[in-house]
Write a protein that holds these residues in place. Structure first.
Motif, PDB file in Angstrom:
ATOM      1  N   LEU A 231     -12.286  -5.328  -4.553  1.00 48.21           N
ATOM      2  CA  LEU A 231     -11.397  -6.339  -3.896  1.00 48.21           C
ATOM      3  C   LEU A 231     -10.037  -6.555  -4.305  1.00 48.21           C
ATOM      4  O   LEU A 231      -9.087  -6.618  -3.733  1.00 48.21           O
ATOM      5  CB  LEU A 231     -12.376  -7.529  -3.343  1.00 48.21           C
ATOM      6  N   ASN A 232      -9.969  -7.128  -5.744  1.00 43.53           N
ATOM      7  CA  ASN A 232      -8.842  -7.149  -6.308  1.00 43.53           C
ATOM      8  C   ASN A 232      -8.096  -6.081  -6.251  1.00 43.53           C
ATOM      9  O   ASN A 232      -6.826  -6.050  -6.202  1.00 43.53           O
ATOM     10  CB  ASN A 232      -9.181  -7.629  -7.702  1.00 43.53           C
ATOM     11  N   LEU A 233      -8.519  -4.879  -6.519  1.00 45.89           N
ATOM     12  CA  LEU A 233      -7.889  -3.716  -6.347  1.00 45.89           C
ATOM     13  C   LEU A 233      -7.142  -3.562  -5.196  1.00 45.89           C
ATOM     14  O   LEU A 233      -6.048  -3.357  -5.185  1.00 45.89           O
ATOM     15  CB  LEU A 233      -8.732  -2.483  -6.726  1.00 45.89           C
ATOM     16  N   CYS A 234      -7.825  -3.650  -4.138  1.00 48.43           N
ATOM     17  CA  CYS A 234      -7.233  -3.280  -2.902  1.00 48.43           C
ATOM     18  C   CYS A 234      -6.165  -4.545  -2.503  1.00 48.43           C
ATOM     19  O   CYS A 234      -5.112  -4.069  -2.048  1.00 48.43           O
ATOM     20  CB  CYS A 234      -8.455  -3.569  -1.897  1.00 48.43           C
ATOM     21  N   TYR A 235      -6.367  -5.795  -2.486  1.00 47.67           N
ATOM     22  CA  TYR A 235      -5.399  -6.739  -2.251  1.00 47.67           C
ATOM     23  C   TYR A 235      -4.280  -6.634  -3.300  1.00 47.67           C
ATOM     24  O   TYR A 235      -3.118  -7.148  -2.847  1.00 47.67           O
ATOM     25  CB  TYR A 235      -6.070  -8.155  -2.100  1.00 47.67           C
ATOM     26  N   ASN A 236      -4.405  -6.413  -4.368  1.00 50.59           N
ATOM     27  CA  ASN A 236      -3.221  -6.267  -5.391  1.00 50.59           C
ATOM     28  C   ASN A 236      -2.275  -5.204  -5.191  1.00 50.59           C
ATOM     29  O   ASN A 236      -1.232  -5.379  -5.485  1.00 50.59           O
ATOM     30  CB  ASN A 236      -3.799  -6.482  -6.965  1.00 50.59           C
ATOM     31  N   GLN A 237      -3.072  -4.161  -4.578  1.00 52.31           N
ATOM     32  CA  GLN A 237      -2.142  -2.819  -4.353  1.00 52.31           C
ATOM     33  C   GLN A 237      -1.561  -2.950  -3.172  1.00 52.31           C
ATOM     34  O   GLN A 237      -0.394  -2.290  -2.961  1.00 52.31           O
ATOM     35  CB  GLN A 237      -3.166  -1.687  -4.448  1.00 52.31           C
ATOM     36  N   ASN A 238      -1.955  -3.663  -1.939  1.00 52.35           N
ATOM     37  CA  ASN A 238      -1.350  -3.690  -0.758  1.00 52.35           C
ATOM     38  C   ASN A 238      -1.500  -4.812  -0.163  1.00 52.35           C
ATOM     39  O   ASN A 238      -2.303  -4.781   0.958  1.00 52.35           O
ATOM     40  CB  ASN A 238      -2.034  -2.519   0.092  1.00 52.35           C
TER      41      ASN A 238
END
Length: 433
Positions: free
Chosen positions: A144-151
């Protein structure tokens, strides 16, 4: 998503890449059910095989379409089943669901609790399994951190373009030589560079990565360094698969900076989809590739009734899954609006009355950011209200398939079950005043 520091140490949490092969969470359940009948390894395996077939669990992330009960398993199939069985045992033991000693396997108190929960509801069992897996690996926190931080602008959406030769204008029947593969590789690389620029607003050359891939294909003797030399047509699918897997890994590592392999990413995304944490699809209408986006969020505080607290982290944050209730506020109207808008978009594009429900589900889930099982639940409620004449639209659901569809298309997508019957196509119309 509000960002917050871990007060647990990720260095001492087992890496998510420890998990190697199986995706479908029902494997946990059928192992526990098998262990409840015997402590002996081979007797448990025999029951596991039967339940595996009964539940139509495939060897990967997909379920089987049809089970031929008259067909005996081959030696190779039994070995594959045994491998999956052993993988499930290893992870179940790591998660504290079973204890294994020599050829004896026993359920722990945690495993017994999970079985009781599953008897009441598979979804409740899934919720418990989510807590167990997240406590063990914290994989969904990282995803989830990956997703939100990327886009952040698009709600955590990750885009993975996938283009087969056909999508780029190549005819499989006319691809015979190394030159044809090189042409496909060149055109694919240019298309991916264009996608990166349009989706991420930056120019990035992928030439070095393309050279690396082609070198590997040469070294593995998959294709020749002589352009006019023909390649083995029996290896065509495996060659294209190599391209697909390679570029998916490149996107994951170079664009999204994910530290593990695409296989690890894939396993946890597919598991998250079953649990309602994240959604993934390679079948979003009119898109060539894979989409991944969250259907959950990590927050310290939450006031929305549509977000359900599913796991508490030691840093004071919690994992909230978007599980709206039908009788909460304006949710029925929001669903009907998303459903009809998505239906008419598809209908106008394809110029046909009946639309595949799985395609409709993709558009509605993306619009509302809901898990697929919430869509299925809402569609059933909407359909039943429609049958009572309590809606402004008419919904027709049928089990038939569209003429151009094949069994292979249905193998990779979960069915939509409405009133205990599988439905495949839908037609929607406004009621006449």
């Amino acid at each position: 998503m509000k960002e917050g520091k871990f007060d647990f140490n990720l260095d001492i949490i087992p890496s998510p890449q420890i998990v190697k092969k199986f995706y479908l969470l029902d494997y946990f359940l059928i192992l526990l059910q098998s262990c409840s009948l015997s402590n002996e390894y081979h007797k448990i395996f025999s029951k596991f095989k039967l339940l595996k077939e009964k539940e139509r669990l495939g060897e990967s992330k997909y379920r089987k379409l049809v089970i031929d009960e008259s067909e005996e398993l081959s030696e190779t199939q039994v070995k594959r089943y045994m491998y999956t069985f052993d993988q499930v045992i290893i992870e179940s033991e790591n998660c504290g669901l079973i204890k294994k000693k020599s050829n004896q396997i026993q359920l722990t108190k945690r495993g017994q609790k999970c079985l009781i929960l599953a008897d009441n509801s598979k979804r409740i069992f899934y919720n418990e399994l989510l807590a167990i897996l997240e406590a063990k690996y914290h994989s969904f926190y990282q995803l989830l951190n990956l997703c939100y931080n990327q886009n952040k602008q698009k709600g955590g959406l990750l885009i993975f373009p996938i283009y087969s030769p056909r999508k780029l204008g190549f005819d499989k029947k006319e691809m015979h030589t190394t030159y044809h593969i090189l042409q496909y590789s060149y055109k694919l690389r240019l298309r991916l560079e264009k996608d990166i620029e349009s989706n991420f607003g930056k120019k990035k050359s992928l030439k070095n990565f393309e050279d690396e891939l082609l070198l590997k294909l040469f070294e593995d003797k998959i294709i020749s360094n002589i352009k006019d030399k023909k390649f083995n047509k029996a290896k065509y699918n495996s060659i294209i698969s190599r391209f697909r897997k390679y570029w998916l890994n490149i996107f994951l590592k170079e664009i999204y900076k994910y530290p593990y392999s695409f296989e690890t990413f894939n396993i946890w995304v597919e598991r998250g989809k079953q649990l309602g944490v994240i959604h993934t699809t390679e079948f979003y209408p009119n898109f060539d590739g894979r989409l991944v986006y969250p259907t959950s969020v990590i927050l310290k505080k939450n006031s929305s009734l549509d977000l359900v607290n599913s796991y508490n982290y030691s840093d004071g944050q919690s994992l909230f899954i978007h599980k709206p209730k039908w009788n909460n506020g304006n949710n029925p109207n929001r669903f009907f609006e998303a459903l009809t808008n998505a239906y008419f978009d598809l209908k106008n594009n394809r110029k046909t009355t009946f639309i595949r429900i799985a395609d409709l589900r993709e558009k509605v889930c993306y619009k509302m950011r809901i898990p697929t099982f919430i869509f299925n639940e809402f569609l059933e409620l909407a359909y039943n209200e429609n049958l009572k004449g309590e809606t402004k639209i008419k919904i027709s659901l049928e089990a038939d398939r569209l003429p151009h569809e094949t069994n292979a298309m249905y193998l990779k997508r979960e069915p939509v079950i409405i009133n205990n019957q599988q439905k495949n196509i839908v037609a929607i119309d406004y009621k006449k005043p």
